[in-house]
Design a protein around this motif. Structure first.
Motif, short mmCIF file in Angstrom:
data_model
loop_
_atom_site.label_atom_id
_atom_site.label_comp_id
_atom_site.label_asym_id
_atom_site.label_seq_id
_atom_site.Cartn_x
_atom_site.Cartn_y
_atom_site.Cartn_z
N SER A 24 36.77 43.13 43.63
CA SER A 24 38.21 43.09 43.93
C SER A 24 38.85 41.88 43.25
CB SER A 24 38.45 42.99 45.44
OG SER A 24 38.10 41.70 45.90
N HIS A 25 40.18 41.99 43.04
CA HIS A 25 40.90 40.86 42.45
C HIS A 25 41.00 39.71 43.45
CE1 HIS A 25 43.33 38.74 39.61
NE2 HIS A 25 44.38 38.70 40.42
N ARG A 26 41.04 40.07 44.74
CA ARG A 26 41.08 39.03 45.79
C ARG A 26 39.86 38.11 45.67
NH1 ARG A 26 44.87 36.82 47.85
NH2 ARG A 26 43.63 34.97 47.60
#
Ligand code: HPA
Length: 272
Positions: free
Chosen positions: A242-244
């Motif tokens: 994920s980008h998170r």
């Protein structure tokens, strides 16, 4: 030269008259805090710099900082253009041209990347020794200047890599060199793509850096590039990507990146 690049260069020159920047730095995802270390910064929003990218991705501010870091006069780009935002690989062309035009001689690129090496897990740093362009794109497509046929042997400057390795060793910070493979994104790679990249010689995968490195070499900037490993690549990672996670892990490693960049800059010859 397009009017754009000339206007942006004039503005930077007028704001940094006393000390023109010599080292340009592009901060990748989650590394915004490194910018806090810049001394006596002059901040210019990209919106005031014609041709500079509009900030798009979470974790990327759109501003240029002029100031000092590690004794060097620097221009720090807090935020970059990615190919996947616009479908244009040349989104950093005006910025690279401008930074060369105002006197930068070195470009220090940072990014977040996925690792193909379990012994180089999330939180590690990797010095890019070379790249593989898996995107099928090139930022110089459509450029009609004579210097578009850029030689990319030693694109990642061997002498600057030595200095970076010495700086890391001086800090007792593990730093291994590796080959970075550029995928377009924004989806992450498939496990099969990651396996293919590994067979072909990649050590890490990511969605940036290669276009800037090519554009910078066209402008005769010496390039050095550092990846923060934020995950094991697809198929090797225990959890979905994920980008998170990119922002969180890069943020946690930002202090090491800051220390390494400062130690690297301190080892440069600051004349001129
Ligand atoms: N792949 C591509 N880009 C990335 C990754 C990845 O695994 N992690 C952070 N940026």
């Amino acid at each position: 030269m397009p009017a754009d690049a000339g206007m942006a260069a004039d503005l930077i020159r007028s704001r940094a008259a006393a000390r023109p920047p010599r080292v340009a730095i592009v901060l990748g995802s989650g590394l915004g805090p490194v910018a806090d270390a810049v001394e006596a910064p002059t901040v210019i929003p990209y919106a005031d710099l014609p041709g500079f990218p509009a900030p798009g991705v979470d974790g990327h501010r759109g501003r240029l900082l002029l100031g000092r870091l590690g004794g060097a006069s620097v221009a720090v780009m807090q935020g970059r253009a990615h190919y996947y935002e616009s479908g244009r690989a040349d989104g950093m062309a005006a910025a690279m041209r401008t930074l060369a035009e105002v006197g930068c001689r070195i470009l220090l690129l940072t990014n977040a990347a996925g690792s193909l090496r379990p012994e180089m897990p999330a939180g590690s740093l990797m010095l890019i020794s070379d790249h593989i362009n898996f995107s099928g794109r090139n930022p110089l497509i459509g450029c009609d200047e004579d210097d578009r046929f850029v030689d990319l042997v030693d694109a990642y400057d061997p002498a600057l890599r030595e200095i970076m390795l010495a700086a890391a060793s001086g800090l007792n910070l593990p730093l291994r060199e590796g080959v970075y493979a550029w995928f377009s994104g924004p989806s992450f790679e498939t496990p099969a793509e990651v396996r293919a990249a590994g067979i072909l010689g990649a050590d890490a995968v990511g969605m940036s850096t290669v276009p800037e490195a090519i554009l910078a070499r066209q402008r005769r900037l010496r390039v050095v590039a550092l990846s923060t490993i934020v995950n094991l690549a697809a198929g090797l990672a225990p959890a979905p990507l994920s980008h998170r996670q990119t922002i969180d892990v890069a943020g946690a490693a930002a202090d090491n990146v800051r220390r390494l960049l400062i130690a690297f800059l301190e080892r440069l010859d600051h004349d001129g």
